[in-house]
Design an enzyme around this catalytic site. Sequence first.
Site, mmCIF file in Angstrom:
data_model
loop_
_atom_site.group_PDB
_atom_site.id
_atom_site.type_symbol
_atom_site.label_atom_id
_atom_site.label_comp_id
_atom_site.label_asym_id
_atom_site.label_seq_id
_atom_site.Cartn_x
_atom_site.Cartn_y
_atom_site.Cartn_z
ATOM 1 N N ASP A 1 37.720 7.106 -31.465
ATOM 2 C CA ASP A 1 39.005 6.589 -31.821
ATOM 3 C C ASP A 1 39.126 6.267 -33.337
ATOM 4 O O ASP A 1 40.068 5.710 -33.872
ATOM 5 C CB ASP A 1 39.102 5.226 -30.918
ATOM 6 C CG ASP A 1 37.928 4.281 -31.459
ATOM 7 O OD1 ASP A 1 36.715 5.071 -31.253
ATOM 8 O OD2 ASP A 1 37.964 2.980 -31.699
ATOM 9 N N HIS A 2 38.312 7.055 -34.292
ATOM 10 C CA HIS A 2 38.287 6.899 -35.419
ATOM 11 C C HIS A 2 39.301 7.200 -36.408
ATOM 12 O O HIS A 2 39.748 7.028 -37.400
ATOM 13 C CB HIS A 2 36.970 7.569 -36.180
ATOM 14 C CG HIS A 2 35.615 7.183 -35.623
ATOM 15 N ND1 HIS A 2 35.447 7.254 -34.315
ATOM 16 C CD2 HIS A 2 34.572 6.412 -36.108
ATOM 17 C CE1 HIS A 2 34.358 6.891 -33.817
ATOM 18 N NE2 HIS A 2 33.874 6.261 -35.003
ATOM 19 N N GLY A 3 40.384 8.079 -35.696
ATOM 20 C CA GLY A 3 41.276 9.158 -36.386
ATOM 21 C C GLY A 3 42.386 7.940 -37.105
ATOM 22 O O GLY A 3 42.941 8.244 -38.205
ATOM 23 N N SER B 1 42.003 4.792 -38.033
ATOM 24 C CA SER B 1 41.311 3.949 -39.243
ATOM 25 C C SER B 1 41.076 4.898 -40.190
ATOM 26 O O SER B 1 41.008 4.372 -41.282
ATOM 27 C CB SER B 1 40.205 3.208 -38.312
ATOM 28 O OG SER B 1 39.123 4.019 -37.926
ATOM 29 N N TYR C 1 32.714 -7.591 -33.082
ATOM 30 C CA TYR C 1 32.155 -7.542 -34.406
ATOM 31 C C TYR C 1 32.309 -8.886 -35.013
ATOM 32 O O TYR C 1 33.491 -9.282 -35.263
ATOM 33 C CB TYR C 1 32.304 -6.395 -35.210
ATOM 34 C CG TYR C 1 32.079 -5.073 -34.304
ATOM 35 C CD1 TYR C 1 30.805 -4.622 -34.179
ATOM 36 C CD2 TYR C 1 33.113 -4.306 -33.988
ATOM 37 C CE1 TYR C 1 30.589 -3.592 -33.355
ATOM 38 C CE2 TYR C 1 33.021 -3.299 -33.307
ATOM 39 C CZ TYR C 1 31.935 -2.868 -33.060
ATOM 40 O OH TYR C 1 31.661 -1.526 -32.300
ATOM 41 N N LYS D 1 30.482 -4.405 -26.216
ATOM 42 C CA LYS D 1 29.929 -3.444 -27.264
ATOM 43 C C LYS D 1 29.695 -4.359 -28.552
ATOM 44 O O LYS D 1 30.570 -4.857 -29.213
ATOM 45 C CB LYS D 1 30.810 -2.366 -27.499
ATOM 46 C CG LYS D 1 30.350 -1.511 -28.717
ATOM 47 C CD LYS D 1 31.232 -0.221 -29.087
ATOM 48 C CE LYS D 1 30.906 0.543 -30.172
ATOM 49 N NZ LYS D 1 31.790 1.649 -30.388
ATOM 50 N N GLY E 1 29.467 6.950 -31.991
ATOM 51 C CA GLY E 1 30.440 8.071 -32.426
ATOM 52 C C GLY E 1 29.872 8.717 -33.561
ATOM 53 O O GLY E 1 29.610 9.852 -33.448
ATOM 54 N N ARG E 2 30.128 8.493 -34.740
ATOM 55 C CA ARG E 2 29.661 9.345 -36.091
ATOM 56 C C ARG E 2 28.381 9.890 -36.034
ATOM 57 O O ARG E 2 28.036 11.048 -36.320
ATOM 58 C CB ARG E 2 29.885 8.504 -37.270
ATOM 59 C CG ARG E 2 31.266 8.315 -37.716
ATOM 60 C CD ARG E 2 31.750 7.450 -38.804
ATOM 61 N NE ARG E 2 31.244 6.332 -38.299
ATOM 62 C CZ ARG E 2 31.495 4.849 -39.023
ATOM 63 N NH1 ARG E 2 31.843 5.368 -40.378
ATOM 64 N NH2 ARG E 2 31.465 3.712 -38.420
#
Length: 265
Positions: free
Chosen positions: A27-29, A31, A147, A178, A231-232
Amino acid sequence: MTIIGKQIRIERIINRNTGKTVIVPMDHGISMGPIEGLKDMKSAVQMVSEGGANAIVEHKGLVGAGHRRKGKDIGLIIHLSASTSLSPNPNAKTLVCSVEEAIKLGADAVSIHINLGDDTEKDMLRDFGIITNEAKIWGLPLLAMIYPRGEKIKDEFDVKYIKHAARVGNEMGADIVKVSYTGSVESFKEVVEGCSIPVVIAGGPKMNSDRDILEMVKGAIEAGGAGASIGRNVFQHKNPAKMVQAISSVVHDNMSVEDALKLLE
């Protein structure tokens, strides 16, 4: 009926035999833009599914881009909240998709991101409550990514903040939470013991070595964690399929870090 529906769907994102999961967030696109590893979504999804990931996380607009007509099946979690790195306050997440919209897109589950300690925490918690209720009505599992990030947070990896974050997800009605890893088996046990729903760890920024990643995952599992959502450190790996396989072996088969590293050779 919604209870049965949720039970069926949750088995699409959590291994029914081990009770654990390996999720790859993509889902990083929103941000960060089209970062390395996520430019070709179909290829990215294909590689992590081949490695044995239980589920991926995507925003609604890319569901079709990653759709495949062959290969291994993989659970779909649609992310409901977003912000961009261009914002004056990138920690302030806002809802960009509804539970009903996610169901129409074929979601097996939905996810939401909350940053505790941010100035807009009250808005994110309000949205969290709304989504929890909608997900319950529709029988859709909810993954809460939580977080501690704000002026009052001295160290966002401190166990006192992480276990608070996990408990917030639990008390708000999420099905999986998470959080960041606290750095040791002993400290992460405190997080797991204070939360009655499955706890998975985040992967965070790109790490220096495969060993570092696998040792983090192993520590979380030994502490009683339910898996990893990385993810990364997966989709930017030189071989994402093998990296997922190694992580999955630690999570589901309790493989040692040394043996898991051999899978990457």
